[in-house]
Design a protein around this motif. Sequence first.
Motif, PDB file in Angstrom:
ATOM      1  N   GLY A  75       0.825  -1.195   0.000  1.00  0.00           N
ATOM      2  CA  GLY A  75       0.000   0.000   0.000  1.00  0.00           C
ATOM      3  C   GLY A  75       0.858   1.242   0.000  1.00  0.00           C
ATOM      4  N   THR A  76       0.221   2.378   0.141  1.00  0.00           N
ATOM      5  CA  THR A  76       0.919   3.658   0.146  1.00  0.00           C
ATOM      6  C   THR A  76       0.680   4.337   1.483  1.00  0.00           C
ATOM      7  OG1 THR A  76       0.550   3.865  -2.237  1.00  0.00           O
ATOM      8  CG2 THR A  76       1.184   5.865  -1.053  1.00  0.00           C
ATOM      9  N   PRO A  77       1.711   4.473   2.311  1.00  0.00           N
ATOM     10  CA  PRO A  77       1.531   5.125   3.607  1.00  0.00           C
ATOM     11  C   PRO A  77       1.112   6.573   3.429  1.00  0.00           C
ATOM     12  CG  PRO A  77       3.632   3.963   3.498  1.00  0.00           C
ATOM     13  CD  PRO A  77       3.071   3.983   2.122  1.00  0.00           C
ATOM     14  N   ALA A  78       0.374   7.074   4.401  1.00  0.00           N
ATOM     15  CA  ALA A  78      -0.057   8.470   4.356  1.00  0.00           C
ATOM     16  C   ALA A  78       1.158   9.379   4.274  1.00  0.00           C
ATOM     17  CB  ALA A  78      -0.879   8.791   5.601  1.00  0.00           C
TER      18      ALA A  78
END
Length: 203
Positions: free
Chosen positions: A2-5
């Motif tokens: 995923g893509t971290p904030a």
Amino acid sequence: FGTPAGAPRLGADATREPAGTSHFVVVDARGNAVSMTTTVESLFGSGRMAGGFFLNNQLTDSSLVPTAADGTPAANAVAAGKRPRSSMSPVIVLDREGRLVGALGSPGGSSILAYNAKALIGALGWGLPLQEAFDLPNLVAKGDGFGADTEGFPSAVRDGMAARGVVLRPNTTETSGLHGGLWRDGRWDGAADTRREGVARTQ
């Protein structure tokens, strides 16, 4: 995953990861020779050199798990000041007076040692032309396993070995890509393994 904030957006990874290894030999008119295996995982590793050595771009020649299940440290664990295990073995052959008489080497992962040994035995021990020595079928013994160019061995040889408990199975590692030359009768006998791309050029 995923893509971290807050993570920046990135394009697709364009790292060039060519498969396998290559080897070349060069000898000039003055007798200077290079026998070079051109991989440290990817071709020329990270592409960066320190102290005359190309730096690796991966750690797959080291144990990626530092300890065994019982906590015993792995002998090949990643650590500062250690050398990763490697089967790369470019060869320079000298006569008893220290004069250059040959150079060779091969890609092939952990089978490189067997490929080089086969070529040296064929050429120096049996007196074969270097191309014939390179073209001999490969047999790689690792522990109780025997990987081979099975179809390259006559059935009588395979049957005889099987009768002695040596069952030849197709090689499961990279095939050979031998390349090199031997000084014979006042000229260079150059050869390149027909199992891979490559040519031999002599003058």
